[in-house]
Write a protein that holds these residues in place. Structure first.
Motif, short mmCIF file in Angstrom:
data_model
loop_
_atom_site.label_atom_id
_atom_site.label_comp_id
_atom_site.label_asym_id
_atom_site.label_seq_id
_atom_site.Cartn_x
_atom_site.Cartn_y
_atom_site.Cartn_z
N LYS A 1 -0.73 6.79 -8.27
CA LYS A 1 0.15 6.56 -7.12
C LYS A 1 -0.61 6.76 -5.82
O LYS A 1 -0.48 5.97 -4.88
CB LYS A 1 1.32 7.55 -7.16
CG LYS A 1 2.48 7.08 -8.00
CD LYS A 1 3.61 8.08 -7.98
CE LYS A 1 4.30 8.15 -6.64
NZ LYS A 1 5.43 9.09 -6.63
N GLN A 2 -1.42 7.82 -5.77
CA GLN A 2 -2.17 8.09 -4.54
C GLN A 2 -3.22 7.00 -4.28
O GLN A 2 -3.46 6.64 -3.13
CB GLN A 2 -2.87 9.46 -4.63
CG GLN A 2 -1.91 10.62 -4.64
CD GLN A 2 -1.00 10.63 -3.43
OE1 GLN A 2 -1.38 10.21 -2.36
NE2 GLN A 2 0.23 11.08 -3.61
N ILE A 3 -3.81 6.47 -5.35
CA ILE A 3 -4.79 5.39 -5.18
C ILE A 3 -4.10 4.13 -4.64
O ILE A 3 -4.62 3.44 -3.76
CB ILE A 3 -5.52 5.11 -6.51
CG1 ILE A 3 -6.46 6.28 -6.83
CG2 ILE A 3 -6.31 3.81 -6.44
CD1 ILE A 3 -7.02 6.27 -8.22
N ARG B 1 -0.78 14.08 -14.20
CA ARG B 1 -1.91 13.97 -13.28
C ARG B 1 -2.32 12.52 -13.09
O ARG B 1 -2.53 12.06 -11.98
CB ARG B 1 -3.11 14.76 -13.81
CG ARG B 1 -4.36 14.66 -12.96
CD ARG B 1 -5.61 15.09 -13.71
NE ARG B 1 -5.87 14.29 -14.91
CZ ARG B 1 -6.39 13.07 -14.91
NH1 ARG B 1 -6.73 12.49 -13.78
NH2 ARG B 1 -6.59 12.41 -16.03
N GLU C 1 -2.93 0.53 -0.10
CA GLU C 1 -1.92 -0.04 0.80
C GLU C 1 -2.25 0.29 2.25
O GLU C 1 -2.13 -0.56 3.13
CB GLU C 1 -0.52 0.49 0.44
CG GLU C 1 0.09 -0.22 -0.76
CD GLU C 1 1.43 0.36 -1.14
OE1 GLU C 1 1.78 1.44 -0.61
OE2 GLU C 1 2.13 -0.26 -1.95
N GLU C 2 -2.66 1.53 2.48
CA GLU C 2 -3.00 1.94 3.85
C GLU C 2 -4.28 1.24 4.32
O GLU C 2 -4.39 0.85 5.48
CB GLU C 2 -3.20 3.46 3.92
CG GLU C 2 -1.91 4.25 3.83
CD GLU C 2 -1.05 4.08 5.07
OE1 GLU C 2 -1.61 4.01 6.17
OE2 GLU C 2 0.18 3.98 4.92
N ALA C 3 -5.23 1.10 3.39
CA ALA C 3 -6.53 0.53 3.77
C ALA C 3 -6.42 -0.93 4.18
O ALA C 3 -7.13 -1.37 5.09
CB ALA C 3 -7.52 0.69 2.62
N TYR D 1 -3.45 4.66 -1.08
CA TYR D 1 -4.72 4.52 -0.34
C TYR D 1 -5.02 3.05 -0.06
O TYR D 1 -5.33 2.67 1.07
CB TYR D 1 -5.85 5.15 -1.17
CG TYR D 1 -7.23 4.79 -0.67
CD1 TYR D 1 -7.80 5.48 0.40
CD2 TYR D 1 -7.96 3.77 -1.26
CE1 TYR D 1 -9.05 5.15 0.87
CE2 TYR D 1 -9.22 3.43 -0.79
CZ TYR D 1 -9.76 4.13 0.27
OH TYR D 1 -11.01 3.79 0.73
N ILE E 1 -0.55 9.75 -13.54
CA ILE E 1 0.45 8.99 -12.78
C ILE E 1 0.35 9.31 -11.29
O ILE E 1 0.34 8.42 -10.44
CB ILE E 1 1.88 9.30 -13.30
CG1 ILE E 1 2.06 8.76 -14.72
CG2 ILE E 1 2.93 8.69 -12.38
CD1 ILE E 1 3.32 9.22 -15.40
N GLU E 2 0.25 10.60 -10.98
CA GLU E 2 0.19 11.00 -9.58
C GLU E 2 -1.07 10.46 -8.91
O GLU E 2 -1.03 10.00 -7.76
CB GLU E 2 0.25 12.52 -9.45
CG GLU E 2 1.64 13.06 -9.70
CD GLU E 2 1.81 14.47 -9.17
OE1 GLU E 2 0.79 15.11 -8.88
OE2 GLU E 2 2.95 14.91 -9.06
N GLN E 3 -2.20 10.50 -9.61
CA GLN E 3 -3.43 10.01 -9.01
C GLN E 3 -3.39 8.49 -8.81
O GLN E 3 -3.85 7.98 -7.79
CB GLN E 3 -4.64 10.41 -9.87
CG GLN E 3 -4.92 11.91 -9.77
CD GLN E 3 -6.20 12.33 -10.47
OE1 GLN E 3 -6.67 11.65 -11.36
NE2 GLN E 3 -6.73 13.48 -10.09
#
Lengths: 71, 141
Positions: A53-55, A47, A60-62, A58, A49-51
């Motif tokens: 990665k998602q942060i 969990r 990178e996109e922001a 986020y 690691i996955e979170q």
């Protein structure tokens, strides 16, 4: 990684098979409760690691620069 | 006597005309300055409106990104929640005592899947370079 679940029912068979495959009768055993704890800890690790990665995605996109408008 | 009055009136009219011309020139100069100021203000207003529009668009974009992040963070908790639920639902010790072969297969499959998942989520994505690739570390031993 090979897991063996051993109880009184299959202990003799396990020892025989294990010795035949691994050439010895030394092994590391873990209780069912500890296995449950281990699996829950790995679930937490997964969990985390996955979170993370998602942060990262986020952020990178922001901060991604705006695409230039086509003429 | 009469001609001096005429001269005085002529001078007065000339002075008044000169003052008028000077006043109109000053008004025209002020008008030019005012027009230039209006043009500058219009540019400033346009810039402010463009900034506000960009800020609103960014707010919407970041809100969408935040919602997407929240969804992904909750989704990441799904595996652990399911595992906890499964472990609470079944008495693994009892099952392992009764049906060790069955539990062994399930544990083996779940563990293999976990290793695969961990390998997958920690893999370097396509097209991404490692931070030390292509450079030499001068501080290395």
């Amino acid at each position: 990684m090979k897991i063996y679940v051993v109880s009184k029912e299959n202990y003799e068979e396990f020892v025989k098979d294990f010795e035949a495959k691994n050439g010895g009768d030394a092994y590391i055993a873990i209780s069912i409760k500890d296995y449950e704890n281990l699996s829950l800890n790995f679930a937490e690790l997964r969990r985390y690691i996955e979170q993370q990665k998602q942060i990262i995605v986020y952020y990178e996109e922001a901060v991604k620069p705006e695409a230039p408008e086509e003429q | 006597m009469f001609s001096s009055i005429k001269i005085a009136m002529l001078l007065f009219v000339l002075a008044a005309a000169g003052g008028g011309v000077f006043y109109v020139k000053k008004l025209q100069g002020d008008l030019e300055i005012a027009r230039a100021n209006v043009a500058k203000m219009e540019v400033a207003v346009q810039t402010s409106e463009a900034s506000l529009k960009l800020e609103r668009e960014e707010t919407v974009r970041l809100n969408n990104l935040n919602m997407e992040l929240g969804t992904q963070l909750r989704r990441a908790e799904q595996y652990g929640d399911e595992l906890r639920s499964t472990l609470q639902k079944h008495n693994l010790t009892h099952l392992a005592n009764k049906k060790p072969g069955l539990i062994q297969n399930r544990m083996q499959n779940a563990t293999d899947k976990l290793w695969d998942d961990l390998e997958s989520i920690t893999a370097v994505p396509d097209g991404m370079q490692l931070s030390d690739s292509g450079t030499e570390n001068s501080n290395g031993n």
